[in-house]
Design an enzyme around this catalytic site. Structure first.
Site, short mmCIF file in Angstrom:
data_model
loop_
_atom_site.label_atom_id
_atom_site.label_comp_id
_atom_site.label_asym_id
_atom_site.label_seq_id
_atom_site.Cartn_x
_atom_site.Cartn_y
_atom_site.Cartn_z
N LYS A 60 8.12 -6.55 -0.63
CA LYS A 60 7.71 -7.27 -1.10
C LYS A 60 8.48 -8.29 -1.42
CE LYS A 60 6.08 -9.11 -5.56
NZ LYS A 60 4.88 -8.52 -7.31
N ASP A 86 5.27 -2.81 -8.85
CA ASP A 86 6.20 -3.52 -8.64
C ASP A 86 7.60 -3.58 -8.82
OD1 ASP A 86 3.45 -3.69 -7.16
OD2 ASP A 86 3.75 -6.42 -6.78
N LYS A 128 4.65 -6.98 0.88
CA LYS A 128 3.19 -8.05 0.05
C LYS A 128 4.26 -9.69 -0.23
CE LYS A 128 1.89 -9.01 -4.89
NZ LYS A 128 2.15 -7.79 -5.88
#
Length: 235
Positions: free
Chosen positions: A167, A105, A196
């Protein structure tokens, strides 16, 4: 409309396996201790969460604790500000993947994006994909700091670099995931990409709203509360 798939697993009561399969069980506090990471991994295995997300220092511990399970190991790159140089982010990604983290991430360089230096952002994301091609990448936008136009642009840059996910948040910004931002992100990426939602997701009702808006992963440190259908005091 989402359907639930309750399963009874002894002391954990009934829980929603369809939501559990979307959870990145997360602990990224600066003062997190090894025992907490072990508990995080044990919970992830008990509920069959998609992944655990930990800081890079904890990758070896989490990898060992997750041994033999289907739970993926995720870590963060350039966290939480995203303002490291590209070579530092690439080095961190290489070391993290080699240590066992298969999902990365990566925090967007927000300053570069807002300054209009999209070429820098594009080069950085492409370099990560080029040097660690096997990883599954999620680009953390920190949507609380971006306009709608900037969110859409960041999504396009992630798509162009071959990232699998965008995300919403680090969890350390002024606010986390919102239905509005998740919907915008879903509309701004290719059909084969995913969203996400993370940051401030503590109630099951909010998680379900975000999934309905287009999130296919939910990052939370309160994951058991999001999936449990009864016995909420257990675990």
């Amino acid at each position: 409309m989402m359907t639930t798939e309750p399963i009874t697993i002894g002391p954990h009561g009934s829980w929603d396996a369809s939501v559990a399969a979307k959870i990145d069980h997360t602990l990224l506090r600066a003062d997190a201790q090894p025992a907490e990471i072990e508990k995080l991994c044990d919970e992830a295995k008990a509920f069959n969460f998609a992944a655990v997300c930990v800081n890079p220092w904890f990758i070896p511990l989490a990898k060992d604790r997750l041994q033999g399970s289907a739970v993926a190991l995720c870590t963060v790159i350039g966290f939480p500000l995203g303002a490291n140089s590209t070579d530092v982010k690439v080095f961190e990604a290489e070391k993290s993947f080699a240590a066992g983290a298969v999902e990365l991430d990566v925090v967007l360089n927000t300053g570069a994006l807002k300054a209009g230096d999209t070429a820098y952002v594009a080069r950085e994301l492409s370099a990560l994909r080029r040097f660690v091609p096997q990883a599954l990448y999620k680009l953390i936008l920190e949507t609380c700091n971006l306009s709608h136009e900037e969110i859409a642009l960041a999504c396009q840059l992630a798509a162009d670099a071959g990232f699998e996910y965008v995300k919403t948040s680090t969890g350390f910004g002024s606010h986390g995931a919102t239905v509005e931002h998740v919907s915008l992100m879903r509309a701004s990426i290719r059909a084969d990409m995913q969203v996400k939602a993370s940051g401030g997701i503590k109630e099951r009702s909010k998680a379900l709203e975000l999934v309905a808006a287009g999130a296919s992963r939910i990052g939370s440190s309160q994951s058991a509360a999001l999936v449990r259908l009864e016995n909420p005091s257990v675990l």
